[in-house]
Every structure is written in C-alpha cells, then in structure tokens.
Design a protein around this motif. Structure first.
Motif, mmCIF file in Angstrom:
data_model
loop_
_atom_site.group_PDB
_atom_site.id
_atom_site.type_symbol
_atom_site.label_atom_id
_atom_site.label_comp_id
_atom_site.label_asym_id
_atom_site.label_seq_id
_atom_site.Cartn_x
_atom_site.Cartn_y
_atom_site.Cartn_z
ATOM 1 N N VAL A 197 -4.003 1.871 19.531
ATOM 2 C CA VAL A 197 -4.279 1.446 18.155
ATOM 3 C C VAL A 197 -2.984 1.093 17.433
ATOM 4 O O VAL A 197 -2.019 1.856 17.455
ATOM 5 N N ASN A 198 -2.982 -0.066 16.811
ATOM 6 C CA ASN A 198 -1.881 -0.487 15.939
ATOM 7 C C ASN A 198 -2.432 -0.647 14.519
ATOM 8 O O ASN A 198 -3.390 -1.393 14.307
ATOM 9 N N LEU A 199 -1.834 0.067 13.587
ATOM 10 C CA LEU A 199 -2.326 0.011 12.211
ATOM 11 C C LEU A 199 -1.192 0.330 11.250
ATOM 12 O O LEU A 199 -0.441 1.282 11.464
ATOM 13 N N THR A 200 -1.071 -0.466 10.212
ATOM 14 C CA THR A 200 -0.120 -0.205 9.138
ATOM 15 C C THR A 200 -0.882 -0.105 7.820
ATOM 16 O O THR A 200 -1.691 -0.976 7.506
ATOM 17 N N VAL A 201 -0.636 0.974 7.097
ATOM 18 C CA VAL A 201 -1.216 1.153 5.757
ATOM 19 C C VAL A 201 -0.071 1.110 4.762
ATOM 20 O O VAL A 201 0.843 1.945 4.803
ATOM 21 N N GLN A 202 -0.125 0.123 3.874
ATOM 22 C CA GLN A 202 0.945 -0.068 2.912
ATOM 23 C C GLN A 202 0.722 0.788 1.658
ATOM 24 O O GLN A 202 -0.399 1.181 1.352
ATOM 25 N N GLU A 203 1.803 1.047 0.967
ATOM 26 C CA GLU A 203 1.739 1.764 -0.308
ATOM 27 C C GLU A 203 0.761 1.069 -1.252
ATOM 28 O O GLU A 203 0.801 -0.153 -1.421
#
Length: 239
Positions: A26-32
C-alpha cells in the motif's frame, strides 16, 4: 507550498502466518488538513490500515512515517509519545469509563501527556464545549445517549490537540440524526485545521467526504479527491 504529510505509507504490507495478506504494498500519503474516508467491505483491510496509520501495529514490510518519523525506528516508549502527541482515536463503541463523568472521561485523554489534573479537567471542559456538550459534562456514560457518548469520545480524542484524528466507524452505533451530527462535527473539526480520516464501510458517508480511498482484498483499488480519480494504489494527493 505543499503542506507536509501527516501520514505516509510506502509499499506497506501486513502478513500473517498461513499466507494471509491483510495489506499488499500500500502506498498512501495523507496531507495536513485533509478530510478523507478509507472505505471498504468487511475483510478488505481497512481495519488493518487503521492500526498501521495509528501506529497501533507495524507493517511486515515497507515503511510508515508519522509526522516525518519512520515508526520502525522508534522504541515502544517513543512510539507511544508520538501517538499521544500526534494522533487521536474515535471508535465505534466509544470506550468510555463507566462511573466517570464526561469531564473525567475526556481528561483521561491527557493522562500520558504529563498534564496536572486541574489543567486536564480545564482542557476537558473546553473540549466538551467544542462538541456542544457543555451542559452534559457532569453526566456519566449511562446518563448519555449514543450520540452524546460519541461526542464525548471525540472530545477525548481532541483534548491533546492531535494533528490527525482517526475515526473508526464513528456513526456505526448511532441513529441517523446522531450520526449526522457527528459527521457535522468532524467536518467542523477539519475546517478548523485537524486532519480527519474516517474508516467506514458506508459508501454514503465516504461519498460525502472530499477524498475517498477504497480498499478491496488488502489493496487500494481507487483513490479520488474532489471527484478526480488519482488511480489505483496511488501515493496520494499531491505526491
């Protein structure tokens, strides 16, 4: 300027004996400042995803960074401190202490932050006012409705001012009206700057949020934000 990620997963997998793969690269980025749903049916991997994002569990392979820290390199004590500082949790069944009033239940969210009792209770009262429960702060859980209990749980999660709020099926045990109020509060919290991730099986709730990360069989099968597809197994918005 792109805000720094609150959570970043790179090729994260979670495997168990017997060849069971709960997460698959899994690749996931959650931004501010994001407001997103992690959505999928039972067994899709979203609960494992919650545990990984919340540092309650570590991936078998791959990396997870929270607020820029690689969690694999942290001791248990440093990991607990990171979690206490940066992450708040809201669960479907509230997990409130029976016999303790709303103020003390919320104040318990600061137990591991080294805050004196008087200050914990002061902050708890402020947090309860923020979820519209100032008038119920002396009530114990058995004197509160389901929706009120969930709002106490949200206040407890927020009393330490975390950067990220992880809400696991936050409306699952509530009637429709109470569920709508809880979702309204989550939108308000996000508008005030808190990053909010809702883990849910409810497509209606997911579709009401600006970003939807859909899981199936341990994989991200779609990731959309503001109606624009970001593609399967994306690294996230803005990455």
């Amino acid at each position: 300027m792109t805000p720094a990620p609150v959570i970043e997963l790179r090729n994260a997998t979670k495997s168990y004996p017997g060849g069971v793969h709960a997460l698959r690269e899994v690749n996931l980025t959650v931004q501010e400042g994001e407001l997103l749903a992690v959505v999928g049916p039972s067994g899709s991997g979203k609960s494992t995803m919650l545990n990984i994002m919340g540092t309650l569990d570590k991936p078998t392979t791959g990396t997870v960074e929270v607020a820029g820290y690689d969690v694999s390199g942290l001791s248990d004590s440093r990991l607990s401190a990171l979690r206490a500082r940066h992450i708040g949790f809201v669960f479907q069944h509230f997990h409130l202490a029976a016999g303790r009033d709303a103020v003390d239940n919320v104040a318990d969210g600061l137990l591991y932050a080294g805050v004196p009792l008087k200050e914990r209770r002061r902050r708890a009262r402020e947090a309860l006012a923020g979820v519209r429960l100032d008038h119920r702060r002396s009530h114990t859980p058995n004197e509160l409705s389901g929706g009120e209990k969930q709002r106490v749980a949200i206040a407890r999660a927020l009393v330490g001012s975390p950067r990220l709020l992880l809400a696991d099926e936050p409306t699952g045990a509530l009637d429709t009206a109470s569920g709508e109020l809880v979702m309204e509060l989550l939108h308000e919290l996000n508008a005030s700057g808190t990053t909010v991730c809702v883990i849910t099986h409810d497509n209606e709730i997911a579709d009401s949020l600006p970003r939807r990360v859909r899981f199936r069989d341990g994989e991200i099968v779609s990731d959309t934000r503001s109606g624009v597809p970001l593609g399967p197994r994306t690294e996230g918005a803005g990455s």
